[in-house]
Design a protein around this motif. Structure first.
Motif, PDB file in Angstrom:
ATOM      1  N   LEU A   1      -7.201   7.160  -3.725  1.00 44.87           N
ATOM      2  CA  LEU A   1      -6.154   7.035  -2.703  1.00 44.87           C
ATOM      3  C   LEU A   1      -6.740   7.085  -1.292  1.00 44.87           C
ATOM      4  O   LEU A   1      -6.277   6.369  -0.398  1.00 44.87           O
ATOM      5  CB  LEU A   1      -5.117   8.137  -2.890  1.00 44.87           C
ATOM      6  CG  LEU A   1      -4.376   8.130  -4.230  1.00 44.87           C
ATOM      7  CD1 LEU A   1      -3.264   9.174  -4.239  1.00 44.87           C
ATOM      8  CD2 LEU A   1      -3.809   6.752  -4.530  1.00 44.87           C
TER       9      LEU A   1
ATOM     10  N   CYS B   1      -2.053 -10.610  -7.150  1.00 45.10           N
ATOM     11  CA  CYS B   1      -1.928  -9.167  -7.336  1.00 45.10           C
ATOM     12  C   CYS B   1      -0.934  -8.839  -8.446  1.00 45.10           C
ATOM     13  O   CYS B   1      -1.147  -7.902  -9.231  1.00 45.10           O
ATOM     14  CB  CYS B   1      -1.490  -8.499  -6.035  1.00 45.10           C
ATOM     15  SG  CYS B   1      -2.742  -8.515  -4.730  1.00 45.10           S
TER      16      CYS B   1
ATOM     17  N   TRP C   1       2.505   1.590  -3.492  1.00 48.63           N
ATOM     18  CA  TRP C   1       1.573   1.917  -4.575  1.00 48.63           C
ATOM     19  C   TRP C   1       1.034   3.339  -4.442  1.00 48.63           C
ATOM     20  O   TRP C   1       0.955   4.075  -5.433  1.00 48.63           O
ATOM     21  CB  TRP C   1       0.420   0.915  -4.590  1.00 48.63           C
ATOM     22  CG  TRP C   1      -0.471   1.081  -5.778  1.00 48.63           C
ATOM     23  CD1 TRP C   1      -0.229   0.683  -7.068  1.00 48.63           C
ATOM     24  CD2 TRP C   1      -1.758   1.709  -5.798  1.00 48.63           C
ATOM     25  NE1 TRP C   1      -1.282   1.018  -7.881  1.00 48.63           N
ATOM     26  CE2 TRP C   1      -2.230   1.653  -7.136  1.00 48.63           C
ATOM     27  CE3 TRP C   1      -2.557   2.315  -4.816  1.00 48.63           C
ATOM     28  CZ2 TRP C   1      -3.465   2.164  -7.511  1.00 48.63           C
ATOM     29  CZ3 TRP C   1      -3.786   2.834  -5.188  1.00 48.63           C
ATOM     30  CH2 TRP C   1      -4.228   2.760  -6.520  1.00 48.63           C
ATOM     31  N   VAL C   2       0.676   3.738  -3.224  1.00 43.88           N
ATOM     32  CA  VAL C   2       0.154   5.097  -3.025  1.00 43.88           C
ATOM     33  C   VAL C   2       1.217   6.139  -3.363  1.00 43.88           C
ATOM     34  O   VAL C   2       0.927   7.150  -4.023  1.00 43.88           O
ATOM     35  CB  VAL C   2      -0.359   5.275  -1.578  1.00 43.88           C
ATOM     36  CG1 VAL C   2      -0.625   6.750  -1.275  1.00 43.88           C
ATOM     37  CG2 VAL C   2      -1.626   4.460  -1.356  1.00 43.88           C
TER      38      VAL C   2
ATOM     39  N   ALA D   1      -6.985   0.327   4.290  1.00 41.17           N
ATOM     40  CA  ALA D   1      -5.722  -0.145   4.868  1.00 41.17           C
ATOM     41  C   ALA D   1      -5.630   0.209   6.344  1.00 41.17           C
ATOM     42  O   ALA D   1      -5.164  -0.605   7.162  1.00 41.17           O
ATOM     43  CB  ALA D   1      -4.546   0.453   4.105  1.00 41.17           C
TER      44      ALA D   1
ATOM     45  N   PHE E   1       1.245  -1.484  -9.265  1.00 37.08           N
ATOM     46  CA  PHE E   1       0.589  -2.465  -8.386  1.00 37.08           C
ATOM     47  C   PHE E   1       1.297  -3.809  -8.459  1.00 37.08           C
ATOM     48  O   PHE E   1       1.535  -4.464  -7.430  1.00 37.08           O
ATOM     49  CB  PHE E   1      -0.874  -2.600  -8.801  1.00 37.08           C
ATOM     50  CG  PHE E   1      -1.701  -3.470  -7.896  1.00 37.08           C
ATOM     51  CD1 PHE E   1      -1.678  -3.311  -6.526  1.00 37.08           C
ATOM     52  CD2 PHE E   1      -2.527  -4.450  -8.428  1.00 37.08           C
ATOM     53  CE1 PHE E   1      -2.454  -4.123  -5.692  1.00 37.08           C
ATOM     54  CE2 PHE E   1      -3.310  -5.255  -7.619  1.00 37.08           C
ATOM     55  CZ  PHE E   1      -3.272  -5.092  -6.245  1.00 37.08           C
TER      56      PHE E   1
ATOM     57  N   PHE F   1      -9.651  -3.461  -2.622  1.00 41.23           N
ATOM     58  CA  PHE F   1     -10.203  -2.171  -3.036  1.00 41.23           C
ATOM     59  C   PHE F   1      -9.501  -1.670  -4.294  1.00 41.23           C
ATOM     60  O   PHE F   1     -10.153  -1.137  -5.201  1.00 41.23           O
ATOM     61  CB  PHE F   1     -10.050  -1.138  -1.917  1.00 41.23           C
ATOM     62  CG  PHE F   1     -10.571   0.223  -2.287  1.00 41.23           C
ATOM     63  CD1 PHE F   1     -11.921   0.517  -2.183  1.00 41.23           C
ATOM     64  CD2 PHE F   1      -9.707   1.208  -2.757  1.00 41.23           C
ATOM     65  CE1 PHE F   1     -12.410   1.772  -2.544  1.00 41.23           C
ATOM     66  CE2 PHE F   1     -10.186   2.462  -3.121  1.00 41.23           C
ATOM     67  CZ  PHE F   1     -11.537   2.749  -3.009  1.00 41.23           C
ATOM     68  N   ILE F   2      -8.192  -1.833  -4.374  1.00 43.85           N
ATOM     69  CA  ILE F   2      -7.447  -1.373  -5.551  1.00 43.85           C
ATOM     70  C   ILE F   2      -7.904  -2.115  -6.802  1.00 43.85           C
ATOM     71  O   ILE F   2      -8.113  -1.507  -7.859  1.00 43.85           O
ATOM     72  CB  ILE F   2      -5.932  -1.554  -5.332  1.00 43.85           C
ATOM     73  CG1 ILE F   2      -5.436  -0.600  -4.243  1.00 43.85           C
ATOM     74  CG2 ILE F   2      -5.161  -1.312  -6.632  1.00 43.85           C
ATOM     75  CD1 ILE F   2      -4.000  -0.856  -3.807  1.00 43.85           C
TER      76      ILE F   2
ATOM     77  N   ALA G   1      -7.080  -3.808   1.375  1.00 43.06           N
ATOM     78  CA  ALA G   1      -6.731  -2.665   0.528  1.00 43.06           C
ATOM     79  C   ALA G   1      -6.455  -3.092  -0.909  1.00 43.06           C
ATOM     80  O   ALA G   1      -6.817  -2.384  -1.854  1.00 43.06           O
ATOM     81  CB  ALA G   1      -5.528  -1.922   1.109  1.00 43.06           C
ATOM     82  N   VAL G   2      -5.801  -4.248  -1.110  1.00 46.40           N
ATOM     83  CA  VAL G   2      -5.566  -4.678  -2.493  1.00 46.40           C
ATOM     84  C   VAL G   2      -6.894  -5.052  -3.161  1.00 46.40           C
ATOM     85  O   VAL G   2      -7.065  -4.876  -4.373  1.00 46.40           O
ATOM     86  CB  VAL G   2      -4.556  -5.848  -2.589  1.00 46.40           C
ATOM     87  CG1 VAL G   2      -3.205  -5.448  -2.010  1.00 46.40           C
ATOM     88  CG2 VAL G   2      -5.081  -7.126  -1.955  1.00 46.40           C
TER      89      VAL G   2
ATOM     90  N   THR H   1      -8.274   3.678  -0.568  1.00 46.11           N
ATOM     91  CA  THR H   1      -7.207   2.702  -0.328  1.00 46.11           C
ATOM     92  C   THR H   1      -6.640   2.849   1.073  1.00 46.11           C
ATOM     93  O   THR H   1      -6.475   1.867   1.817  1.00 46.11           O
ATOM     94  CB  THR H   1      -6.083   2.871  -1.360  1.00 46.11           C
ATOM     95  OG1 THR H   1      -6.611   2.699  -2.677  1.00 46.11           O
ATOM     96  CG2 THR H   1      -4.981   1.849  -1.131  1.00 46.11           C
TER      97      THR H   1
ATOM     98  N   ILE I   1       0.824  -1.202   0.000  1.00 44.57           N
ATOM     99  CA  ILE I   1       0.000   0.000   0.000  1.00 44.57           C
ATOM    100  C   ILE I   1       0.860   1.255   0.000  1.00 44.57           C
ATOM    101  O   ILE I   1       0.602   2.198  -0.765  1.00 44.57           O
ATOM    102  CB  ILE I   1      -0.958  -0.003   1.210  1.00 44.57           C
ATOM    103  CG1 ILE I   1      -1.771  -1.308   1.238  1.00 44.57           C
ATOM    104  CG2 ILE I   1      -1.864   1.206   1.174  1.00 44.57           C
ATOM    105  CD1 ILE I   1      -2.433  -1.664  -0.066  1.00 44.57           C
TER     106      ILE I   1
END
Length: 331
Positions: free
Chosen positions: A78, A154, A57-58, A85, A180, A209-210, A206-207, A81, A54
């Motif tokens: 964001l 992922c 990636w953010v 998280a 990602f 959600f991504i 969180a992944v 995410t 997270i």
């Protein structure tokens, strides 16, 4: 292109460094998953390593997306995410009740769905997007049950999203998917069997959600490419959905910890974590990837490709479960 490559490399390095720090932090704080009847590991293992994915990636998105994505979408992407998280990180430190976790998940999906609908999709789709996002968060949590499986998923989805982004001319999806995949790769190095750290709720939710958010962005940019994006998660979505329905039909609490997913049954019947992960990877490469590619090349056949992909996954799930039950019945 060099900027995209450097962003992906930076995400890989940041994820690697943060996950390494998470291992030390988890051992100091006692954030260890203990072995048990409903677990698939045999030694106490650190959790919370998904924080590396997270953070990496953010940061990558903050580096390249401002100015490329309308600010309401960027903030919702964001912010959602980080919100999912954060509640997962708290849960990793001490089990939280289901209600606050679900409320945060629903809020994150609702805000992002509203941002997507404000930029082109009909508002009639808003309830479906909220439900789909919440389910994506939880199904990815369900799939995080053996070493390396969710991390490799992922990586696969990230590469797929990057390819779809390139195919529909979307630099945003290209870099988001690529970063990602490399963020997940940085975590996978420590999560491969035998795992030194688990993703934890901070990562798995969180992944999820991504993956949902990137799929929705594909829909927003080019609706014909949605079918290919949906195909990328077909193997794990089928396993999680059918297992959930099976537990609900049997009157068991669907949200409680268990070992009834197909991948968990395979491990219980003597296949190693790496071997089972290899089964899913082979399925993704030999079945899912060709169908997703066909859906991109021949948009008119895309719905059929998606239905075929999920149909084959359902057949494989049923056949796998029946084979396992027969082996159990015969000792």
């Amino acid at each position: 292109m060099p900027m995209i490559a450097w962003t992906m490399l930076a995400a890989l390095v940041v994820a690697f460094v943060v996950v390494r720090g998470c291992i030390a932090y988890a051992h100091r704080r006692g954030m260890l998953d203990q072995p048990g009847q409903r677990r698939s590991h045999t030694v106490p293992t650190a959790r919370g390593g998904g924080l590396g994915i997270i953070v990496a990636w953010v940061l990558a998105m903050l580096l390249v997306l401002p100015g490329s994505l309308p600010w309401p979408l960027l903030v919702a992407l964001l912010g959602g995410t980080l919100g999912v998280a954060a509640i997962g990180w708290l849960d990793d430190h001490g089990d939280l009740p289901v209600r606050p976790r679900l409320l945060v998940q629903l809020a994150a999906c609702a805000v992002f769905a509203a941002a997507v609908c404000s930029h082109g999709l009909s508002w009639w789709w808003w309830p479906l997007l909220v439900l789909a996002g919440t389910w994506s968060i939880n199904l990815h949590n369900f799939i995080d049950g053996i070493d390396g499986l969710l991390a490799q998923q992922c990586i696969f989805v990230g590469v797929g999203m990057a390819c779809i982004g390139a195919g529909i001319g979307s630099p945003v999806l290209l870099v988001a998917g690529g970063a990602f995949s490399t963020s997940a790769l940085g975590f996978w190095w420590f999560n491969r069997s035998p795992a030194r750290i688990f993703m934890g709720d901070v990562g798995s939710g969180a992944v999820g959600f991504i993956v949902f958010a990137l799929t929705a962005l594909v829909w927003l940019v080019d609706a014909s490419a949605l079918w290919a994006a949906l195909l990328l998660s077909s193997s794990v979505a089928t396993d999680a959905t059918f297992t959930l329905l099976s537990r609900m039909r049997g009157g068991r609490r669907w949200y409680s910890a268990h070992r009834e997913h197909l991948y968990q049954w395979l491990v219980r019947r003597g296949r190693g974590h790496a071997r089972v992960g290899g089964y899913y990877l082979a399925w993704n490469l030999l079945v899912v990837a060709p169908l997703a590619a066909a859906a991109m090349v021949w948009p008119g056949l895309a719905p059929l490709c998606c239905v075929l992909g999920y149909g084959l996954a359902m057949v494989a799930w049923v056949a796998g479960k029946r084979a396992i039950w027969r082996s159990v019945a015969h000792g």
